[in-house]
Design an enzyme around this catalytic site. Sequence first.
Site, PDB file in Angstrom:
ATOM      1  N   ASP A 185      -8.510  11.425   2.917  1.00 39.14           N
ATOM      2  CA  ASP A 185      -7.820  12.641   2.492  1.00 39.14           C
ATOM      3  C   ASP A 185      -6.858  12.263   1.367  1.00 39.14           C
ATOM      4  O   ASP A 185      -5.836  11.623   1.611  1.00 39.14           O
ATOM      5  CB  ASP A 185      -7.051  13.266   3.656  1.00 39.14           C
ATOM      6  CG  ASP A 185      -6.541  14.665   3.327  1.00 39.14           C
ATOM      7  OD1 ASP A 185      -6.160  14.886   2.168  1.00 39.14           O
ATOM      8  OD2 ASP A 185      -6.522  15.521   4.235  1.00 39.14           O
ATOM      9  N   ALA A 245     -17.195  22.774   8.195  1.00 36.65           N
ATOM     10  CA  ALA A 245     -16.294  23.228   7.136  1.00 36.65           C
ATOM     11  C   ALA A 245     -16.978  24.284   6.263  1.00 36.65           C
ATOM     12  O   ALA A 245     -16.896  25.477   6.557  1.00 36.65           O
ATOM     13  CB  ALA A 245     -15.827  22.037   6.309  1.00 36.65           C
ATOM     14  N   ARG A 246     -17.653  23.860   5.218  1.00 36.58           N
ATOM     15  CA  ARG A 246     -18.373  24.769   4.329  1.00 36.58           C
ATOM     16  C   ARG A 246     -19.655  24.096   3.856  1.00 36.58           C
ATOM     17  O   ARG A 246     -19.700  22.892   3.623  1.00 36.58           O
ATOM     18  CB  ARG A 246     -17.509  25.147   3.114  1.00 36.58           C
ATOM     19  CG  ARG A 246     -16.381  26.138   3.420  1.00 36.58           C
ATOM     20  CD  ARG A 246     -16.931  27.501   3.810  1.00 36.58           C
ATOM     21  NE  ARG A 246     -15.897  28.512   3.965  1.00 36.58           N
ATOM     22  CZ  ARG A 246     -15.255  28.764   5.101  1.00 36.58           C
ATOM     23  NH1 ARG A 246     -15.517  28.040   6.186  1.00 36.58           N
ATOM     24  NH2 ARG A 246     -14.353  29.737   5.163  1.00 36.58           N
ATOM     25  N   GLU A 275     -25.359  31.749   2.777  1.00 40.85           N
ATOM     26  CA  GLU A 275     -25.208  32.469   4.041  1.00 40.85           C
ATOM     27  C   GLU A 275     -25.206  33.965   3.761  1.00 40.85           C
ATOM     28  O   GLU A 275     -24.756  34.391   2.695  1.00 40.85           O
ATOM     29  CB  GLU A 275     -23.905  32.049   4.733  1.00 40.85           C
ATOM     30  CG  GLU A 275     -23.877  30.602   5.162  1.00 40.85           C
ATOM     31  CD  GLU A 275     -22.582  30.216   5.893  1.00 40.85           C
ATOM     32  OE1 GLU A 275     -21.690  31.092   6.041  1.00 40.85           O
ATOM     33  OE2 GLU A 275     -22.457  29.050   6.308  1.00 40.85           O
ATOM     34  N   HIS A 294     -22.730  29.457  11.568  1.00 36.82           N
ATOM     35  CA  HIS A 294     -21.317  29.472  11.181  1.00 36.82           C
ATOM     36  C   HIS A 294     -20.474  30.132  12.270  1.00 36.82           C
ATOM     37  O   HIS A 294     -19.637  31.000  11.995  1.00 36.82           O
ATOM     38  CB  HIS A 294     -21.127  30.200   9.853  1.00 36.82           C
ATOM     39  CG  HIS A 294     -19.946  29.678   9.080  1.00 36.82           C
ATOM     40  ND1 HIS A 294     -19.878  29.654   7.713  1.00 36.82           N
ATOM     41  CD2 HIS A 294     -18.758  29.159   9.506  1.00 36.82           C
ATOM     42  CE1 HIS A 294     -18.728  29.159   7.309  1.00 36.82           C
ATOM     43  NE2 HIS A 294     -18.022  28.843   8.388  1.00 36.82           N
TER      44      HIS A 294
END
Length: 354
Positions: A185, A245-246, A275, A294
Amino acid sequence: MSSRKFLVMLTADFYDNTGAGKYRDIGLSVLAEQPHVEQRVFKEHRQQIGPDQVGDAQGVIVLTPAVTAESVSKADNLLVMARFGVGYDAVDVKACTGADVLVTITVGAVDRPVAEATIGWMIALSHNLRIKDGLVRAGRWDERTKYMGRELRDRTLGVIGLGGIARKTIELLRGFGMKQPLAFDPFVNKETAANHAARLVSLEELLRQSDFVSIHCPLTDTTRGLIGARELALMKPDAYLLNTARGGIVDEDELYDALRNRRIAGAAVDCFAQEPVTSPHRFGELDNVVLAPHSIAWTDELFRDIGRAACQVMEDLSLGTKPRGAVNPEVFDRPGFKAKWKRLRTPNDTRLHK
């Protein structure tokens, strides 16, 4: 000051075609206790919020529609677009800021359920749950010896993004006997990582050493395509990739190829580049991947807590208080927002903006 109520609109996708709520509790009790706040629902669901839907609302609670520059093009009264969740890649934050509209997310409300779902998937993958379920359904009992599982004990978790969800995942994993978690991170320092029992490393080191690589970062210009062919090639052949997450963070073509050719042991995928997925997805051809639309972390508690947090944003703004979860906090200093907020503040409030 204006004597009208503080109007909050909800996007139509919280409700079905008959007007009935799809979810048990979305936290609206928070607003129901505020007589100066009025709730309404969009009359129809659109992929993007239209300025005509916003109308005179001071706040909009957004489930799935995109928020574009057009959405806030007539935001004379609009103070906030409150995302029902923590992702905001479908929100044009720059346009909102330019229109003096705050964007908020529900900080902390998703941490526990996503962490639980992540751990559940770790266990499901390492114990070949999907394959073993299929053996019984197909009457292939004697094949069970081919699919020995692996415990979490002595394995290493690597988290991409050390925010609230990753921190809660690490916390809940205590007791499983895993090695010290690794974290990548760029917005966290080593001391902060250590305070959360993780060791901060480069992305390359994390990929090489982790038995489970779990993605917990937002989708941004920097993270789009973060996990591609090169990154997947760095992973151990017996490692697993988890994405709650995505979808755009992972190159789906490269992940499919790596899974099909067994270059990694497996994956858990909750989110996709495109999506919704309304026809059979190619990942479904593979027995070393588990999938969800999701919604792997969707629970009654999740929607209740997210809803309460989003509604609290509305209550705070209506009373002249800065809410939690601001994505573009600089908007508080914009003269246009200040004037709009002061003008639209409930007349019963005597507090100064804090």
